[in-house]
Design a protein around this motif. Sequence first.
Motif, PDB file in Angstrom:
ATOM      1  N   ALA A  80       0.841  -1.206   0.000  1.00 59.61           N
ATOM      2  CA  ALA A  80       0.000   0.000   0.000  1.00 59.61           C
ATOM      3  C   ALA A  80       0.871   1.248   0.000  1.00 59.61           C
ATOM      4  O   ALA A  80       0.851   2.058   0.925  1.00 59.61           O
ATOM      5  CB  ALA A  80      -0.930  -0.013   1.207  1.00 59.61           C
ATOM      6  N   SER A  81       1.675   1.415  -1.052  1.00 57.69           N
ATOM      7  CA  SER A  81       2.586   2.552  -1.132  1.00 57.69           C
ATOM      8  C   SER A  81       1.848   3.883  -1.197  1.00 57.69           C
ATOM      9  O   SER A  81       2.359   4.915  -0.778  1.00 57.69           O
ATOM     10  CB  SER A  81       3.496   2.413  -2.358  1.00 57.69           C
ATOM     11  OG  SER A  81       2.732   2.309  -3.539  1.00 57.69           O
ATOM     12  N   THR A  82       0.621   3.848  -1.702  1.00 58.09           N
ATOM     13  CA  THR A  82      -0.143   5.091  -1.796  1.00 58.09           C
ATOM     14  C   THR A  82      -0.518   5.620  -0.415  1.00 58.09           C
ATOM     15  O   THR A  82      -0.875   6.783  -0.265  1.00 58.09           O
ATOM     16  CB  THR A  82      -1.429   4.870  -2.611  1.00 58.09           C
ATOM     17  OG1 THR A  82      -2.186   3.810  -2.008  1.00 58.09           O
ATOM     18  CG2 THR A  82      -1.107   4.499  -4.042  1.00 58.09           C
ATOM     19  N   ASN A  83      -0.450   4.768   0.615  1.00 57.77           N
ATOM     20  CA  ASN A  83      -0.799   5.207   1.960  1.00 57.77           C
ATOM     21  C   ASN A  83       0.342   5.952   2.647  1.00 57.77           C
ATOM     22  O   ASN A  83       0.126   6.554   3.696  1.00 57.77           O
ATOM     23  CB  ASN A  83      -1.184   3.995   2.824  1.00 57.77           C
ATOM     24  CG  ASN A  83      -2.525   3.412   2.416  1.00 57.77           C
ATOM     25  OD1 ASN A  83      -3.391   4.121   1.962  1.00 57.77           O
ATOM     26  ND2 ASN A  83      -2.675   2.098   2.600  1.00 57.77           N
ATOM     27  N   CYS A  84       1.538   5.893   2.086  1.00 59.58           N
ATOM     28  CA  CYS A  84       2.681   6.525   2.739  1.00 59.58           C
ATOM     29  C   CYS A  84       2.735   8.018   2.425  1.00 59.58           C
ATOM     30  O   CYS A  84       3.634   8.505   1.729  1.00 59.58           O
ATOM     31  CB  CYS A  84       3.980   5.826   2.350  1.00 59.58           C
ATOM     32  SG  CYS A  84       4.250   4.324   3.322  1.00 59.58           S
ATOM     33  N   THR A  85       1.744   8.714   2.917  1.00 54.57           N
ATOM     34  CA  THR A  85       1.690  10.173   2.839  1.00 54.57           C
ATOM     35  C   THR A  85       1.755  10.708   4.258  1.00 54.57           C
ATOM     36  O   THR A  85       1.848   9.955   5.225  1.00 54.57           O
ATOM     37  CB  THR A  85       0.379  10.619   2.180  1.00 54.57           C
ATOM     38  OG1 THR A  85      -0.719  10.254   3.036  1.00 54.57           O
ATOM     39  CG2 THR A  85       0.199   9.954   0.816  1.00 54.57           C
ATOM     40  N   ASP A  86       1.704  12.013   4.399  1.00 56.98           N
ATOM     41  CA  ASP A  86       1.724  12.624   5.725  1.00 56.98           C
ATOM     42  C   ASP A  86       0.329  12.766   6.319  1.00 56.98           C
ATOM     43  O   ASP A  86       0.154  13.448   7.331  1.00 56.98           O
ATOM     44  CB  ASP A  86       2.396  14.005   5.662  1.00 56.98           C
ATOM     45  CG  ASP A  86       3.902  13.906   5.462  1.00 56.98           C
ATOM     46  OD1 ASP A  86       4.484  12.882   5.864  1.00 56.98           O
ATOM     47  OD2 ASP A  86       4.491  14.853   4.909  1.00 56.98           O
ATOM     48  N   ASP A  87      -0.653  12.095   5.725  1.00 57.26           N
ATOM     49  CA  ASP A  87      -2.021  12.161   6.228  1.00 57.26           C
ATOM     50  C   ASP A  87      -2.258  11.092   7.287  1.00 57.26           C
ATOM     51  O   ASP A  87      -1.882   9.928   7.112  1.00 57.26           O
ATOM     52  CB  ASP A  87      -3.019  11.967   5.082  1.00 57.26           C
ATOM     53  CG  ASP A  87      -2.943  13.079   4.049  1.00 57.26           C
ATOM     54  OD1 ASP A  87      -3.199  14.235   4.420  1.00 57.26           O
ATOM     55  OD2 ASP A  87      -2.603  12.772   2.884  1.00 57.26           O
ATOM     56  N   PHE A  88      -2.917  11.475   8.370  1.00 57.92           N
ATOM     57  CA  PHE A  88      -3.324  10.512   9.390  1.00 57.92           C
ATOM     58  C   PHE A  88      -4.631   9.895   8.898  1.00 57.92           C
ATOM     59  O   PHE A  88      -5.726  10.305   9.257  1.00 57.92           O
ATOM     60  CB  PHE A  88      -3.524  11.208  10.743  1.00 57.92           C
ATOM     61  CG  PHE A  88      -3.497  10.273  11.919  1.00 57.92           C
ATOM     62  CD1 PHE A  88      -4.253   9.102  11.945  1.00 57.92           C
ATOM     63  CD2 PHE A  88      -2.702  10.558  13.027  1.00 57.92           C
ATOM     64  CE1 PHE A  88      -4.230   8.247  13.030  1.00 57.92           C
ATOM     65  CE2 PHE A  88      -2.679   9.702  14.124  1.00 57.92           C
ATOM     66  CZ  PHE A  88      -3.440   8.552  14.127  1.00 57.92           C
ATOM     67  N   ASP A  89      -4.504   8.871   8.045  1.00 58.72           N
ATOM     68  CA  ASP A  89      -5.657   8.294   7.371  1.00 58.72           C
ATOM     69  C   ASP A  89      -6.162   7.042   8.085  1.00 58.72           C
ATOM     70  O   ASP A  89      -5.677   6.670   9.161  1.00 58.72           O
ATOM     71  CB  ASP A  89      -5.314   7.975   5.915  1.00 58.72           C
ATOM     72  CG  ASP A  89      -4.042   7.158   5.774  1.00 58.72           C
ATOM     73  OD1 ASP A  89      -3.662   6.481   6.757  1.00 58.72           O
ATOM     74  OD2 ASP A  89      -3.425   7.176   4.695  1.00 58.72           O
ATOM     75  N   ASP A  90      -7.138   6.385   7.461  1.00 56.16           N
ATOM     76  CA  ASP A  90      -7.740   5.195   8.073  1.00 56.16           C
ATOM     77  C   ASP A  90      -6.729   4.073   8.252  1.00 56.16           C
ATOM     78  O   ASP A  90      -6.770   3.339   9.243  1.00 56.16           O
ATOM     79  CB  ASP A  90      -8.915   4.703   7.219  1.00 56.16           C
ATOM     80  CG  ASP A  90     -10.090   5.662   7.218  1.00 56.16           C
ATOM     81  OD1 ASP A  90     -10.133   6.536   8.115  1.00 56.16           O
ATOM     82  OD2 ASP A  90     -10.954   5.546   6.329  1.00 56.16           O
ATOM     83  N   ALA A  91      -5.819   3.927   7.266  1.00 55.76           N
ATOM     84  CA  ALA A  91      -4.830   2.848   7.341  1.00 55.76           C
ATOM     85  C   ALA A  91      -3.940   3.015   8.567  1.00 55.76           C
ATOM     86  O   ALA A  91      -3.639   2.036   9.277  1.00 55.76           O
ATOM     87  CB  ALA A  91      -3.983   2.811   6.070  1.00 55.76           C
ATOM     88  N   LEU A  92      -3.526   4.249   8.843  1.00 58.71           N
ATOM     89  CA  LEU A  92      -2.678   4.495  10.006  1.00 58.71           C
ATOM     90  C   LEU A  92      -3.463   4.294  11.293  1.00 58.71           C
ATOM     91  O   LEU A  92      -2.958   3.705  12.257  1.00 58.71           O
ATOM     92  CB  LEU A  92      -2.104   5.908   9.953  1.00 58.71           C
ATOM     93  CG  LEU A  92      -1.189   6.295  11.124  1.00 58.71           C
ATOM     94  CD1 LEU A  92      -0.023   5.323  11.250  1.00 58.71           C
ATOM     95  CD2 LEU A  92      -0.686   7.725  10.955  1.00 58.71           C
ATOM     96  N   GLU A  93      -4.698   4.743  11.319  1.00 59.58           N
ATOM     97  CA  GLU A  93      -5.508   4.569  12.524  1.00 59.58           C
ATOM     98  C   GLU A  93      -5.691   3.088  12.852  1.00 59.58           C
ATOM     99  O   GLU A  93      -5.555   2.673  14.011  1.00 59.58           O
ATOM    100  CB  GLU A  93      -6.869   5.238  12.353  1.00 59.58           C
ATOM    101  CG  GLU A  93      -7.760   5.122  13.589  1.00 59.58           C
ATOM    102  CD  GLU A  93      -9.116   5.790  13.414  1.00 59.58           C
ATOM    103  OE1 GLU A  93      -9.867   5.860  14.404  1.00 59.58           O
ATOM    104  OE2 GLU A  93      -9.419   6.228  12.281  1.00 59.58           O
ATOM    105  N   GLU A  94      -5.992   2.271  11.839  1.00 63.22           N
ATOM    106  CA  GLU A  94      -6.171   0.842  12.081  1.00 63.22           C
ATOM    107  C   GLU A  94      -4.867   0.187  12.509  1.00 63.22           C
ATOM    108  O   GLU A  94      -4.850  -0.714  13.358  1.00 63.22           O
ATOM    109  CB  GLU A  94      -6.726   0.167  10.824  1.00 63.22           C
ATOM    110  CG  GLU A  94      -8.174   0.498  10.540  1.00 63.22           C
ATOM    111  CD  GLU A  94      -9.081   0.186  11.712  1.00 63.22           C
ATOM    112  OE1 GLU A  94      -9.006  -0.959  12.240  1.00 63.22           O
ATOM    113  OE2 GLU A  94      -9.848   1.075  12.133  1.00 63.22           O
TER     114      GLU A  94
END
Length: 363
Positions: A80-94
């Motif tokens: 999930a390389s697209t998740n490696c942004t500076d956003d605190f998104d759902d992927a990081l929360e989980e």
Amino acid sequence: MRSCWFITSICISIFVTSISGLPHFFPNVSAIPPSLIPNAIEGAWTSFQNFTGCHPGQKVDGLAKLKRYFQYFGYINNNASTNCTDDFDDALEEAIKTYQLNFNLNVTGELDAPTMEHIVRPRCGVADVINGTSSMNSGKRPESHIHAVAHYSFFPNMPRWPPSRTDLTYAFLPANQIEDSVKVVFARAFVRWSDVIPMTFTETASFSTADIRIGFFSGDHGDGEPFDGVLGTLAHAFSPPSGLLHLDGDENWVVNGSPSTAYAAVDLESVAVHEIGHLLGLGHSSVEEAIMYPTISTGSRRVELASDDIQGIQYLYGSNPNYNGSTAATTQEGDTSGSGSHLAGRHWSQSVLLAVGLGLLMM
């Protein structure tokens, strides 16, 4: 470690060409040069403390680095390389929620202070979550947090050394120039396990033919799991029967006695005992007193097998007939002589499956 369950061998030339200097061994804390004291606050993940208090919906500079940390240890899909942004998104929360469950923290999904304190601890490089399945608490029923229930785990498909292999040999990478005092530490670490299972471990001079090959490396050393300098990931080991144990040569390894929190130093025996557990087939445990707990703080020493470790390893190999069933009440030790005298006559010697065997029976 993401690749440890499918890599079974590495060319010897990789070991030899990956050495960058010699490992840093110190006989005790007082032998560590004063110049290394500042390193105690300059670990690989110290900057993550800046994210304390972050919560879902925020965008914080550098948060992508923390996401890569969670990717490395399996909490975020590695593809999930697209998740490696500076956003605190759902992927990081989980990922944070799973991490908090694994380490027996309050499940907030936020980067609160207790969570960050765990994240920045030095730790083993073997992943906690493999192919989306956790080896620790997050996959267990709530009632499994009862102390009597086992939390040990195994690698996928429960690899172990064949029953016929009861006397394994081990050797050190010749280029590391390992001294006798360090070899005594490893011999003692092997004995911790052979005391409870019917298996022995014998050092051999032949690195190329040894069942277990131990080496200290710096940075990228050819197995896809580069080390990161002082603190951060300390070591990693591969599941049976590969027999590969790699330690970070840039760490300040203390051979005798407990390290001090004033130094970026790590107790060698504590890490060696943990990694040998992986070599024998154990995954990580959520029991903080267990040898197979993934993290260890600087200044800590944890070398005695806990009940959880013993139950797990005996499920794989059975019990040493001389084992009397006693376990240490705690796995923290304040000091050690380093003499290795207790070795005499006792050369007995992560998807991860969850709470297998005795653990499941007790749920």
